[in-house]
Design a protein around this motif. Structure first.
Motif, PDB file in Angstrom:
ATOM      1  N   CYS A  91     -16.269  -4.263   3.702  1.00 34.06           N
ATOM      2  CA  CYS A  91     -17.641  -3.770   3.953  1.00 34.06           C
ATOM      3  C   CYS A  91     -17.847  -3.328   5.399  1.00 34.06           C
ATOM      4  O   CYS A  91     -18.901  -2.827   5.750  1.00 34.06           O
ATOM      5  N   CYS A 105     -18.076 -10.542   1.245  1.00 32.67           N
ATOM      6  CA  CYS A 105     -17.007 -10.044   0.352  1.00 32.67           C
ATOM      7  C   CYS A 105     -15.886 -11.042   0.103  1.00 32.67           C
ATOM      8  O   CYS A 105     -15.057 -10.800  -0.772  1.00 32.67           O
ATOM      9  N   CYS A 140     -15.099 -12.787   5.438  1.00 31.92           N
ATOM     10  CA  CYS A 140     -16.407 -12.139   5.298  1.00 31.92           C
ATOM     11  C   CYS A 140     -17.273 -12.973   4.355  1.00 31.92           C
ATOM     12  O   CYS A 140     -16.834 -13.324   3.261  1.00 31.92           O
ATOM     13  N   CYS A 154     -14.659  -6.929   8.678  1.00 27.76           N
ATOM     14  CA  CYS A 154     -14.282  -7.036   7.257  1.00 27.76           C
ATOM     15  C   CYS A 154     -13.665  -5.727   6.813  1.00 27.76           C
ATOM     16  O   CYS A 154     -14.274  -4.668   6.968  1.00 27.76           O
TER      17      CYS A 154
END
Ligand code: ZN
Length: 188
Positions: free
Chosen positions: A159, A126, A123, A156
Motif C-alpha cells: 500500500c 496489509c 504493515c 509497505c
C-alpha cells in the motif's frame, strides 16, 4: 426463556467440545502464523504490531477462514464456537475473553512465544513486511517535521504507506512488554 436456556446449553457443549479438541502446540513453528476471525480486529492489529503474520479481513467468511488455516498452515484465532467445532478445523486457539489484553496473553502463552518477532516491522493494514527506504525518497510523503527529526523510514511494498519510529513506539513497546510479562496495568 426455554430457548435462551437451550442456546446457552448448546454453547456450553460446544465450548466443552472445543476445549477437548485443542491440542498442545508443541509442534508450532518457531514463528507461528495466524488467521483471525472477523471479531478479532483489535487482536490482529496488536499481533501485527508485535510482528506476527496475521491474516485478517472483516470480509472473510467461515469457509475462507478454515481454508486459509489449512492451506497455509495458520493457527485459526476465533471466538466463534460454531466455527471451531467444525471437523475441518485443526489448529486453532479459542479466545474465550473479550478483553484484547487477555487475548494477546493467551496467544503468546499457547504458542510459547517469549520474544516478539519484530516490533513495527509489518504493515498494520496489509500485513506485509515493511522494507527500508532511503530517507530522501520519502521527503514529499511525510510531514516536514517528521522528515527533519527522523532518520529511518520503512515502507509497505503493497500500500506504500510510510512508517517511522515516532514517539509512540516506546509506548507500544511498553504495552506489549507488560502484556508478555503478565501485567495488565498498561492501556491499549
Ligand atoms: Zn500496507
Amino acid at each position: 426463556m426455554g430457548n435462551s436456556d437451550s442456546r446457552r446449553r448448546a454453547a456450553r457443549a460446544r465450548q466443552h467440545l472445543i476445549r477437548s479438541k485443542a491440542v498442545p502446540m508443541e509442534d508450532v513453528a518457531v514463528r507461528p502464523r495466524f488467521v483471525a476471525d472477523v471479531m478479532l480486529g483489535r487482536l490482529s492489529k496488536w499481533l501485527r504490531i508485535a510482528g506476527f503474520d496475521v491474516l485478517y479481513s472483516n470480509t472473510f467468511d467461515d469457509d475462507e477462514l478454515v481454508a486459509l488455516s489449512r492451506r497455509e498452515n495458520r493457527i485459526l484465532l476465533s471466538r466463534d464456537t460454531r466455527l471451531l467445532v467444525r471437523k475441518a478445523v485443526r489448529r486453532f486457539i479459542f479466545l474465550e475473553s473479550e478483553d484484547v489484553r487477555a487475548q494477546i496473553q493467551q496467544v503468546l502463552r499457547e504458542t510459547h512465544t517469549g520474544d516478539l518477532p519484530g516490533l513495527l516491522t509489518r504493515c498494520l493494514t496489509c500485513n506485509e513486511v515493511l522494507s527500508d527506504v532511503e530517507r530522501e525518497t520519502v521527503r514529499d510523503t511525510v510531514p516536514p517535521f517528521v522528515y527533519r527529526t527522523q532518520s529511518r523510514f520503512k515502507r509497505c511494498p503493497r500500500c506504500c504507506k510510510v512508517y517511522w519510529a515516532g514517539t509512540h513506539r516506546q509506548a507500544v513497546l511498553r504495552t506489549l512488554q507488560a502484556l508478555i510479562n503478565g501485567s495488565t496495568e498498561e492501556t491499549c
